[in-house]
Design a protein around this motif. Structure first.
Motif, PDB file in Angstrom:
ATOM      1  N   ARG A 194       0.837  -1.211   0.000  1.00 24.36           N
ATOM      2  CA  ARG A 194       0.000   0.000   0.000  1.00 24.36           C
ATOM      3  C   ARG A 194       0.867   1.255   0.000  1.00 24.36           C
ATOM      4  NH1 ARG A 194      -3.502   2.764   4.222  1.00 24.36           N
ATOM      5  NH2 ARG A 194      -5.151   3.737   3.006  1.00 24.36           N
ATOM      6  N   GLY A 195       1.935   1.248   0.776  1.00 28.47           N
ATOM      7  CA  GLY A 195       2.803   2.424   0.837  1.00 28.47           C
ATOM      8  C   GLY A 195       3.475   2.731  -0.491  1.00 28.47           C
TER       9      GLY A 195
ATOM     10  N   ILE B 243       0.861   4.076  -3.026  1.00 26.70           N
ATOM     11  CA  ILE B 243       0.530   5.481  -2.803  1.00 26.70           C
ATOM     12  C   ILE B 243       1.665   6.380  -3.283  1.00 26.70           C
ATOM     13  CG2 ILE B 243       0.095   7.226  -1.029  1.00 26.70           C
ATOM     14  CD1 ILE B 243      -1.309   5.020   0.584  1.00 26.70           C
TER      15      ILE B 243
ATOM     16  N   SER C 181       1.380   3.078   6.213  1.00 30.55           N
ATOM     17  CA  SER C 181       1.601   3.038   4.768  1.00 30.55           C
ATOM     18  C   SER C 181       1.570   4.434   4.142  1.00 30.55           C
ATOM     19  CB  SER C 181       0.562   2.138   4.098  1.00 30.55           C
ATOM     20  OG  SER C 181      -0.752   2.557   4.421  1.00 30.55           O
ATOM     21  N   VAL C 182       0.671   5.313   4.634  1.00 31.26           N
ATOM     22  CA  VAL C 182       0.603   6.669   4.083  1.00 31.26           C
ATOM     23  C   VAL C 182       1.686   7.539   4.696  1.00 31.26           C
ATOM     24  CG1 VAL C 182      -0.841   8.711   3.806  1.00 31.26           C
ATOM     25  CG2 VAL C 182      -1.863   6.436   3.665  1.00 31.26           C
TER      26      VAL C 182
ATOM     27  N   ALA D   9       4.897   6.205   2.667  1.00 34.16           N
ATOM     28  CA  ALA D   9       4.741   6.797   1.331  1.00 34.16           C
ATOM     29  C   ALA D   9       5.291   8.216   1.306  1.00 34.16           C
ATOM     30  CB  ALA D   9       3.273   6.787   0.930  1.00 34.16           C
TER      31      ALA D   9
END
Length: 219
Positions: free
Chosen positions: A43-44, A47, A114-115, A119
C-alpha cells in the motif's frame, strides 16, 4: 532516450534509496505479522507511485501556473538534492527524506504507517518529487520522455517494494554499518548529479537572458 532512462534510473534510485528505507520500515513495523508488513509495504509503495506519477504528468503545469521557469527549478532542485547528498555522505538524517522524532513516535503508535511516514516522506519525499520534475524538464510534452520517466518510477518503486519485503533479511545481512557505507557512496554520486543540475540551470538561464536581450535590441 536510453541515456535519459539510465540517468533517471540512477537519480531516482539514489534519492529514494531503497536500502536505507528498509531498516526504517523494519523498525516501524516491528512486532507486526508478515501479512501485515506485506500489506503495508504494498500500500505504501502504491501510494508513493501515485504521487510521483501525478507529479511527472502535472508538475510542469504547476510550475507554469506559478510562473516558475525550468532553469530556476533546476538550480533550486539541484541545491536541495545537494543538501540531501551531504546528509547521505555524513550519514545524517535529512529533512528532505526523514521524519522528526515526534512524527516517528506518532507513526509508531498507529497500526497503518503506509501513508505516513512510509509513502510520504520516506519514499515520495521532496527529493524524489524534485527529481521527477527535473527528469521531465522542458521536454514534458514529449510522450517518449514521459513514458521513460514513468517506467523509471515504476521500476524504482518495484525495487523499493522488494527491499521493504526483504527488510529483515537486508538488516541481518548488511547491518547498520553496511547500510551507512552504501548510503555514503550513493551520496557522492548524488552530489555530482546535483551539481550538474545547477550547472545546467545556470547555462539555460544565461541563454534565456541573452535571447531576451537580443530580442530587445532588434525591436
Amino acid at each position: 532516450m536510453f541515456n535519459l532512462f539510465v540517468d533517471s534510473l540512477i537519480i531516482l534510485l539514489v534519492v529514494v534509496d531503497p536500502v536505507a528505507v528498509a531498516p526504517l520500515f523494519a523498525a516501524l513495523t516491528h512486532g507486526e505479522s508478515a501479512a501485515t508488513k506485506r500489506r503495508i509495504a504494498i500500500r505504501g509503495t502504491s501510494i508513493a507511485a501515485g504521487i510521483l506519477v501525478v507529479f511527472a504528468l502535472a508538475g510542469g503545469t504547476l510550475l507554469d501556473a506559478l510562473g516558475i521557469g525550468m532553469p530556476a527549478f533546476q538550480i533550486a532542485g539541484g541545491a536541495l538534492l545537494f543538501l540531501l547528498a551531504v546528509d547521505m555522505v555524513f550519514a545524517r538524517h535529512s529533512g528532505l527524506r526523514s521524519t522528526t522524532e515526534r512524527e516517528q513516535r506518532e507513526a509508531e503508535t498507529k497500526k497503518d504507517i503506509s501513508v505516513f511516514p512510509l509513502a510520504i516522506p520516506l519514499i515520495a519525499g521532496p527529493g524524489a518529487l524534485t527529481s521527477v520534475l527535473l527528469m521531465v524538464g522542458e521536454q514534458g510534452d514529449d510522450p517518449f520522455v514521459i513514458g521513460t520517466v514513468l517506467a523509471v518510477i515504476l521500476l524504482v518503486l518495484l525495487v523499493t517494494l522488494v527491499s521493504l519485503l526483504a527488510s529483515a533479511r537486508i538488516m541481518a545481512f548488511m547491518g547498520e554499518t553496511g547500510a551507512n557505507v552504501v548510503s555514503r557512496v550513493l551520496g557522492v554520486v548524488l552530489a555530482a548529479l546535483a551539481v550538474q543540475f545547477v550547472l545546467n540551470g545556470w547555462q539555460e538561464g544565461f541563454m534565456l537572458i541573452e535571447e531576451n536581450a537580443s530580442q530587445m535590441l532588434t525591436v
